[in-house]
Design a protein around this motif. Sequence first.
Motif, PDB file in Angstrom:
ATOM      1  N   ALA A  25      19.902  -5.682  -5.812  1.00  0.00           N
ATOM      2  CA  ALA A  25      20.963  -6.518  -6.385  1.00  0.00           C
ATOM      3  C   ALA A  25      21.112  -6.319  -7.891  1.00  0.00           C
ATOM      4  O   ALA A  25      22.235  -6.353  -8.421  1.00  0.00           O
ATOM      5  CB  ALA A  25      20.664  -7.995  -6.088  1.00  0.00           C
ATOM      6  N   TYR A  26      19.980  -6.111  -8.586  1.00  0.00           N
ATOM      7  CA  TYR A  26      20.034  -6.044 -10.049  1.00  0.00           C
ATOM      8  C   TYR A  26      18.965  -5.063 -10.562  1.00  0.00           C
ATOM      9  O   TYR A  26      17.896  -5.472 -11.009  1.00  0.00           O
ATOM     10  CB  TYR A  26      19.813  -7.437 -10.641  1.00  0.00           C
ATOM     11  CG  TYR A  26      20.048  -7.501 -12.136  1.00  0.00           C
ATOM     12  CD1 TYR A  26      21.221  -7.022 -12.703  1.00  0.00           C
ATOM     13  CD2 TYR A  26      19.088  -8.069 -12.974  1.00  0.00           C
ATOM     14  CE1 TYR A  26      21.436  -7.094 -14.070  1.00  0.00           C
ATOM     15  CE2 TYR A  26      19.294  -8.141 -14.345  1.00  0.00           C
ATOM     16  CZ  TYR A  26      20.470  -7.646 -14.894  1.00  0.00           C
ATOM     17  OH  TYR A  26      20.675  -7.716 -16.238  1.00  0.00           O
ATOM     18  N   PRO A  27      19.243  -3.766 -10.479  1.00  0.00           N
ATOM     19  CA  PRO A  27      18.257  -2.758 -10.887  1.00  0.00           C
ATOM     20  C   PRO A  27      17.813  -2.900 -12.348  1.00  0.00           C
ATOM     21  O   PRO A  27      16.674  -2.577 -12.688  1.00  0.00           O
ATOM     22  CB  PRO A  27      18.977  -1.421 -10.656  1.00  0.00           C
ATOM     23  CG  PRO A  27      20.063  -1.741  -9.687  1.00  0.00           C
ATOM     24  CD  PRO A  27      20.478  -3.150  -9.968  1.00  0.00           C
ATOM     25  N   ARG A  28      18.698  -3.424 -13.199  1.00  0.00           N
ATOM     26  CA  ARG A  28      18.367  -3.509 -14.626  1.00  0.00           C
ATOM     27  C   ARG A  28      17.293  -4.555 -14.922  1.00  0.00           C
ATOM     28  O   ARG A  28      16.804  -4.642 -16.040  1.00  0.00           O
ATOM     29  CB  ARG A  28      19.621  -3.819 -15.437  1.00  0.00           C
ATOM     30  CG  ARG A  28      20.636  -2.667 -15.433  1.00  0.00           C
ATOM     31  CD  ARG A  28      21.718  -2.887 -16.459  1.00  0.00           C
ATOM     32  NE  ARG A  28      21.187  -2.930 -17.802  1.00  0.00           N
ATOM     33  CZ  ARG A  28      21.926  -3.169 -18.891  1.00  0.00           C
ATOM     34  NH1 ARG A  28      23.221  -3.390 -18.756  1.00  0.00           N
ATOM     35  NH2 ARG A  28      21.371  -3.193 -20.093  1.00  0.00           N
ATOM     36  N   LEU A  61       7.977   1.246  -2.535  1.00  0.00           N
ATOM     37  CA  LEU A  61       8.535   0.321  -3.515  1.00  0.00           C
ATOM     38  C   LEU A  61       8.319   0.842  -4.939  1.00  0.00           C
ATOM     39  O   LEU A  61       9.181   0.666  -5.814  1.00  0.00           O
ATOM     40  CB  LEU A  61       7.901  -1.063  -3.362  1.00  0.00           C
ATOM     41  CG  LEU A  61       8.452  -2.152  -4.297  1.00  0.00           C
ATOM     42  CD1 LEU A  61       9.952  -2.318  -4.124  1.00  0.00           C
ATOM     43  CD2 LEU A  61       7.721  -3.478  -4.065  1.00  0.00           C
ATOM     44  N   LEU A  62       7.189   1.508  -5.162  1.00  0.00           N
ATOM     45  CA  LEU A  62       6.965   2.122  -6.469  1.00  0.00           C
ATOM     46  C   LEU A  62       8.073   3.127  -6.775  1.00  0.00           C
ATOM     47  O   LEU A  62       8.586   3.196  -7.903  1.00  0.00           O
ATOM     48  CB  LEU A  62       5.599   2.811  -6.493  1.00  0.00           C
ATOM     49  CG  LEU A  62       5.278   3.630  -7.758  1.00  0.00           C
ATOM     50  CD1 LEU A  62       5.200   2.725  -8.987  1.00  0.00           C
ATOM     51  CD2 LEU A  62       3.975   4.400  -7.586  1.00  0.00           C
ATOM     52  N   GLY A  63       8.477   3.890  -5.763  1.00  0.00           N
ATOM     53  CA  GLY A  63       9.573   4.836  -5.955  1.00  0.00           C
ATOM     54  C   GLY A  63      10.873   4.142  -6.303  1.00  0.00           C
ATOM     55  O   GLY A  63      11.640   4.617  -7.154  1.00  0.00           O
ATOM     56  N   SER A  64      11.130   3.001  -5.705  1.00  0.00           N
ATOM     57  CA  SER A  64      12.366   2.265  -5.997  1.00  0.00           C
ATOM     58  C   SER A  64      12.359   1.734  -7.427  1.00  0.00           C
ATOM     59  O   SER A  64      13.379   1.791  -8.136  1.00  0.00           O
ATOM     60  CB  SER A  64      12.527   1.105  -5.012  1.00  0.00           C
ATOM     61  OG  SER A  64      12.627   1.586  -3.682  1.00  0.00           O
ATOM     62  N   ASN A  69      14.395   2.574 -13.301  1.00  0.00           N
ATOM     63  CA  ASN A  69      14.179   2.728 -14.751  1.00  0.00           C
ATOM     64  C   ASN A  69      13.202   3.887 -15.002  1.00  0.00           C
ATOM     65  O   ASN A  69      12.048   3.678 -15.373  1.00  0.00           O
ATOM     66  CB  ASN A  69      13.620   1.430 -15.341  1.00  0.00           C
ATOM     67  CG  ASN A  69      13.568   1.457 -16.860  1.00  0.00           C
ATOM     68  OD1 ASN A  69      14.195   2.310 -17.498  1.00  0.00           O
ATOM     69  ND2 ASN A  69      12.819   0.542 -17.452  1.00  0.00           N
ATOM     70  N   PRO A  70      13.655   5.134 -14.804  1.00  0.00           N
ATOM     71  CA  PRO A  70      12.761   6.288 -14.947  1.00  0.00           C
ATOM     72  C   PRO A  70      12.172   6.434 -16.346  1.00  0.00           C
ATOM     73  O   PRO A  70      11.058   6.940 -16.505  1.00  0.00           O
ATOM     74  CB  PRO A  70      13.650   7.485 -14.609  1.00  0.00           C
ATOM     75  CG  PRO A  70      14.811   6.921 -13.861  1.00  0.00           C
ATOM     76  CD  PRO A  70      15.006   5.543 -14.399  1.00  0.00           C
ATOM     77  N   ILE A 111       5.349  10.499  -7.844  1.00  0.00           N
ATOM     78  CA  ILE A 111       6.609   9.781  -8.114  1.00  0.00           C
ATOM     79  C   ILE A 111       6.870   9.708  -9.614  1.00  0.00           C
ATOM     80  O   ILE A 111       7.950  10.061 -10.092  1.00  0.00           O
ATOM     81  CB  ILE A 111       6.555   8.364  -7.499  1.00  0.00           C
ATOM     82  CG1 ILE A 111       6.608   8.448  -5.980  1.00  0.00           C
ATOM     83  CG2 ILE A 111       7.712   7.512  -8.034  1.00  0.00           C
ATOM     84  CD1 ILE A 111       6.355   7.121  -5.293  1.00  0.00           C
ATOM     85  N   VAL A 112       5.894   9.252 -10.386  1.00  0.00           N
ATOM     86  CA  VAL A 112       6.137   9.024 -11.816  1.00  0.00           C
ATOM     87  C   VAL A 112       6.162  10.326 -12.610  1.00  0.00           C
ATOM     88  O   VAL A 112       6.765  10.381 -13.690  1.00  0.00           O
ATOM     89  CB  VAL A 112       5.092   8.062 -12.410  1.00  0.00           C
ATOM     90  CG1 VAL A 112       5.152   6.719 -11.713  1.00  0.00           C
ATOM     91  CG2 VAL A 112       3.692   8.643 -12.327  1.00  0.00           C
ATOM     92  N   VAL A 113       5.536  11.384 -12.077  1.00  0.00           N
ATOM     93  CA  VAL A 113       5.542  12.675 -12.784  1.00  0.00           C
ATOM     94  C   VAL A 113       6.969  13.188 -12.944  1.00  0.00           C
ATOM     95  O   VAL A 113       7.272  13.942 -13.878  1.00  0.00           O
ATOM     96  CB  VAL A 113       4.648  13.688 -12.032  1.00  0.00           C
ATOM     97  CG1 VAL A 113       4.993  15.116 -12.407  1.00  0.00           C
ATOM     98  CG2 VAL A 113       3.180  13.416 -12.343  1.00  0.00           C
ATOM     99  N   GLN A 114       7.855  12.767 -12.060  1.00  0.00           N
ATOM    100  CA  GLN A 114       9.252  13.214 -12.157  1.00  0.00           C
ATOM    101  C   GLN A 114       9.919  12.768 -13.458  1.00  0.00           C
ATOM    102  O   GLN A 114      10.945  13.315 -13.849  1.00  0.00           O
ATOM    103  CB  GLN A 114      10.048  12.667 -10.969  1.00  0.00           C
ATOM    104  CG  GLN A 114       9.539  13.096  -9.611  1.00  0.00           C
ATOM    105  CD  GLN A 114      10.297  12.400  -8.498  1.00  0.00           C
ATOM    106  OE1 GLN A 114      11.508  12.591  -8.324  1.00  0.00           O
ATOM    107  NE2 GLN A 114       9.605  11.567  -7.738  1.00  0.00           N
TER     108      GLN A 114
END
Length: 509
Positions: A25-28, A61-64, A69-70, A111-114
């Motif tokens: 609903a609110y990614p930010r 969920l960590l990926g989401s 917010n990469p 995931i976070v290495v991206q």
Amino acid sequence: VGKEQEDDANERDNILSSIQVVLDAYPRATEARDSDRQTALFRYCRIVKDMATPTRRCVDLLGSIFLANPSAVEMTCAGGASPVNSLVEECVLVRRLQVAFQRFCIEKLRIVVQGIRDGRALRPLCGVSGWRFHREELSITHPHLCIFFLLFDESREGDVNNDVEARVDHKPKLDLSRQVIPGWTILEILADFDSTESSTVLLQIVQDQRKLLKSPTSAIKVSLESDHFRVSTSFISLRPVQEAVLMKVADRAKLSKTCPELKRWGQEYGRFLRRYRVEAAPKHISETCLVVFATETREDTTDGRLYEAPVALKFMHSETAFHREIEKRRATIADFVMPIRAVYTTRPHIEVSCDHIPESHLGIVGMHEELAEHLALETTTTSSQDFTFMLVMERGAGVDLHDVINHRNIAGRDVLGVVSIALEIARILQFLNETCQVIHGDVKARNFVALGSGVMGFRAVDLDNAASIAECEKAGQKRTSSGYLPPEMAAVEVFRRSGASSEEASGPT
């Protein structure tokens, strides 16, 4: 999602579902920070790290949160830690690869290495500092190294068994030419780590197993050893490594401060005679010589900084011409004649003294063949003979007077420029004739090299046809360029080329 919820799988799943709803609903919302300046991504990484039994849904969920917010991957909180640091720390604490798979350590870090800008955060994965082994563990699989390579595994999902024990024996498949992080290949990341362990691993790949890098699906093995332990791992190199990638790795490796051997490999790799990086196209080819431009790595004497200095390499067949090049420079100075920095020859001995030249290297084997490989030329490009001699000179601006005349558009337009160049050439010849008592013997535009652009200075080159005035040495021992011959020599050259007999030459002209 605290420890009190872990015992109740249903409650934990409900909380994870609620978080996913908020994200959708609110990614930010992930951009907010708490009082400790912790981002949502950082807090969630810490929570998942502390879980006794994380699940696949926790990882999803960590990926989401990451995708929302990469840029938060490398954001630090009040304590200086970041999400990627937190997950690397978890991997470093793992003593067995089985545990890393059970806790999804590799999946979470992948995931976070991206989102990272370079590989420096991964450096602890290639270190063994502080490790302590029991006697029965002196030879083990190094989980850190395995995790590092598994991060970039390109195996298809069906190729990897989900069983933990089977995954431990799985060899990751890597494309060493692919940028696993924007602008960074795996080998470049290892070179940038510049630690004792990473340098050892990199050398084993690029130096000890160099031939395997040229073949597809090659098994690469690396290990770290000391008096107290031996750790090892291996991976499959899927495709031949591109030469451009290895050259970039060498450029990073030559800056190494921790491993002199890696630094030396970086300075020598891909270079002619392990020193000169030659340009693909020759500057000049003739019956008597070949000239190519190159660079060599030098160290600044003031601050120790390495830089690439431009040089010109002149290859020759004739021993007498080689001797003249050296001898006729003995009395010259760099203000008028381009100096020789080094000489190379395939001969074990030469009869001319090189005491006025900084470096001389004798008995070089296979010089012509190695040059042909670097230039992608046939070994018979200029002659059926091998090149026996090589001179290394400063390159100047990389252009000669012939290039200036043809491309600078000064003839008939820049009178002052033409007069300035003419005076410069006249001073060089005056110095050679009157001070050095030497005739250049092959005066032409190509034999005067520019030192820069704009108000240019020039230096003379190509003294292989020079002759001593003081010793009354015979001039013209080498055929010179006919377009620049004086009239009396031009007449002789015309006669030679006409094939006329001596009887015809004695008649009236």
